[in-house]
Design a protein around this motif. Structure first.
Motif, PDB file in Angstrom:
ATOM      1  N   SER A   1      -2.936   5.435  -6.322  1.00  0.00           N
ATOM      2  CA  SER A   1      -4.255   5.657  -5.706  1.00  0.00           C
ATOM      3  C   SER A   1      -4.365   4.983  -4.353  1.00  0.00           C
ATOM      4  CB  SER A   1      -5.364   5.155  -6.639  1.00  0.00           C
ATOM      5  OG  SER A   1      -5.401   5.897  -7.837  1.00  0.00           O
ATOM      6  N   ILE A   2      -3.891   3.729  -4.250  1.00  0.00           N
ATOM      7  CA  ILE A   2      -4.002   3.031  -2.975  1.00  0.00           C
ATOM      8  C   ILE A   2      -3.120   3.693  -1.922  1.00  0.00           C
ATOM      9  CG2 ILE A   2      -2.178   1.307  -3.338  1.00  0.00           C
ATOM     10  CD1 ILE A   2      -5.596   0.713  -1.679  1.00  0.00           C
ATOM     11  N   ASN A   3      -1.943   4.166  -2.334  1.00  0.00           N
ATOM     12  CA  ASN A   3      -1.082   4.858  -1.371  1.00  0.00           C
ATOM     13  C   ASN A   3      -1.732   6.145  -0.869  1.00  0.00           C
ATOM     14  OD1 ASN A   3       0.953   2.957  -1.371  1.00  0.00           O
ATOM     15  ND2 ASN A   3       2.126   3.955  -2.997  1.00  0.00           N
ATOM     16  N   ARG A   4      -2.430   6.853  -1.752  1.00  0.00           N
ATOM     17  CA  ARG A   4      -3.123   8.082  -1.354  1.00  0.00           C
ATOM     18  C   ARG A   4      -4.239   7.765  -0.356  1.00  0.00           C
ATOM     19  NH1 ARG A   4      -5.309   9.362  -5.898  1.00  0.00           N
ATOM     20  NH2 ARG A   4      -3.444  10.346  -6.751  1.00  0.00           N
ATOM     21  N   ASP A   5      -4.987   6.712  -0.634  1.00  0.00           N
ATOM     22  CA  ASP A   5      -6.071   6.333   0.268  1.00  0.00           C
ATOM     23  C   ASP A   5      -5.537   5.870   1.621  1.00  0.00           C
ATOM     24  OD1 ASP A   5      -7.878   6.920  -1.693  1.00  0.00           O
ATOM     25  OD2 ASP A   5      -8.202   4.846  -2.327  1.00  0.00           O
ATOM     26  N   LEU A   6      -4.496   5.075   1.601  1.00  0.00           N
ATOM     27  CA  LEU A   6      -3.930   4.571   2.848  1.00  0.00           C
ATOM     28  C   LEU A   6      -3.324   5.702   3.669  1.00  0.00           C
ATOM     29  CD1 LEU A   6      -2.252   1.261   1.595  1.00  0.00           C
ATOM     30  CD2 LEU A   6      -4.447   1.539   2.783  1.00  0.00           C
ATOM     31  N   LEU A   7      -2.713   6.668   2.995  1.00  0.00           N
ATOM     32  CA  LEU A   7      -2.153   7.817   3.705  1.00  0.00           C
ATOM     33  C   LEU A   7      -3.257   8.616   4.388  1.00  0.00           C
ATOM     34  CD1 LEU A   7       0.276   9.601   4.396  1.00  0.00           C
ATOM     35  CD2 LEU A   7      -0.075  10.794   2.213  1.00  0.00           C
TER      36      LEU A   7
END
Length: 274
Positions: A43-49
């Motif tokens: 989830s955090i990787n999706r948001d950061l992307l």
């Protein structure tokens, strides 16, 4: 425009919280974001992307930092955090000038964005805007017809500008235009970006009534590009923090000045004091 990019532009909910936290801290390890927002690594990787694709953050090894342009005074993220209570008071007073059936134009300013809640209660209403955020906020309101102006999109201002934007609005007739400025020096309003100035001018040029929304901290300051003389506006709305001598000078010069009262419980940055 894909769904992920649209969500990043809207900057609602969790991603706005992540970005705000990164802006406050300067540099934040990914692990700290995982714990603070109780997210999985996926989830955090999706948001950061999504935030990175919008040009708002960058990743340096294990750390996340906000890009310099996000914290620049001209960016919508910076402006949305300044003088919140003052802008809300100005927006409420401005919205009280709008009547059902009107066609109103609103620019990319965060003060105009604050008008959204009040405008959603006026029915029927047509809103013309070059602000993506404002268009998305009012787009779900059944009583408001939103006309979005295209053109070149600027993520810094979350707005459209350029020739397409200017030509589109000049083909319309508008009852009232609400625009803001970055600064007022003497009897002249200024903005820092020429392309945004031209978009604001296009909105003004097609309106029967022009209203300038400007909070009190912007008086007696200056910016690079001239927007308009204050005499070109039918009404100038500010908050009660304006210097009384400056307000008197404006009125003596023939400016129709309306002053919005700010709640005494609001702090200097516009947040409620508990």
């Amino acid at each position: 425009m894909n769904a992920m990019l649209m969500e990043g532009q809207a900057l609602s909910g969790r991603r706005r919280g992540i970005l705000d936290y990164v802006m406050e801290q300067g540099a934040v390890p990914v692990g700290e974001l995982l714990k603070r927002f109780s997210l999985s690594r996926t989830s955090i990787n999706r948001d950061l992307l999504a935030l990175s694709a919008q040009g708002l953050i960058r990743r340096n090894g294990a750390n996340i930092t906000a890009l310099p342009s996000v914290s620049a005074p001209g960016s919508i993220l910076y402006r949305s955090r300044q003088k919140v209570a003052q802008k809300q008071a100005i927006a409420r007073l401005a919205a009280s000038m709008v009547s059902p059936g009107d066609t109103v134009a609103l620019d990319d300013s965060t003060t105009a964005l604050c008008m959204a809640e009040s405008l959603s209660e006026i029915a029927p209403l047509t809103v013309v805007t070059n602000s993506l955020g404002l268009g998305m906020r009012l787009g779900s309101c059944e009583t408001v017809s939103v006309i979005g102006l295209g053109g070149n999109y600027s993520p810094i201002f979350d707005a459209f500008a350029g020739m397409v934007c200017e030509q589109s609005v000049r083909a319309m007739r508008i009852d009232m235009a609400f625009v803001s400025a970055a600064a007022v020096h003497g009897l002249t309003a200024y903005h820092q970006v020429e392309e945004i100035v031209r978009a604001k001018r296009a909105l003004m040029d097609t309106a029967d009534c022009r209203v300038l929304l400007v909070d009190s901290r912007k008086f007696d300051t200056s910016a690079m590009s001239r927007l308009a003389m204050l005499s070109e506006f039918d009404v100038v709305i500010t908050d009660d923090g304006i210097d009384p001598d400056y307000a008197g000078m404006l009125r003596d010069a023939g400016v129709t000045l309306r002053i919005a009262a700010v709640s005494p419980s609001a702090s200097e940055d516009g947040f409620t004091v508990e």
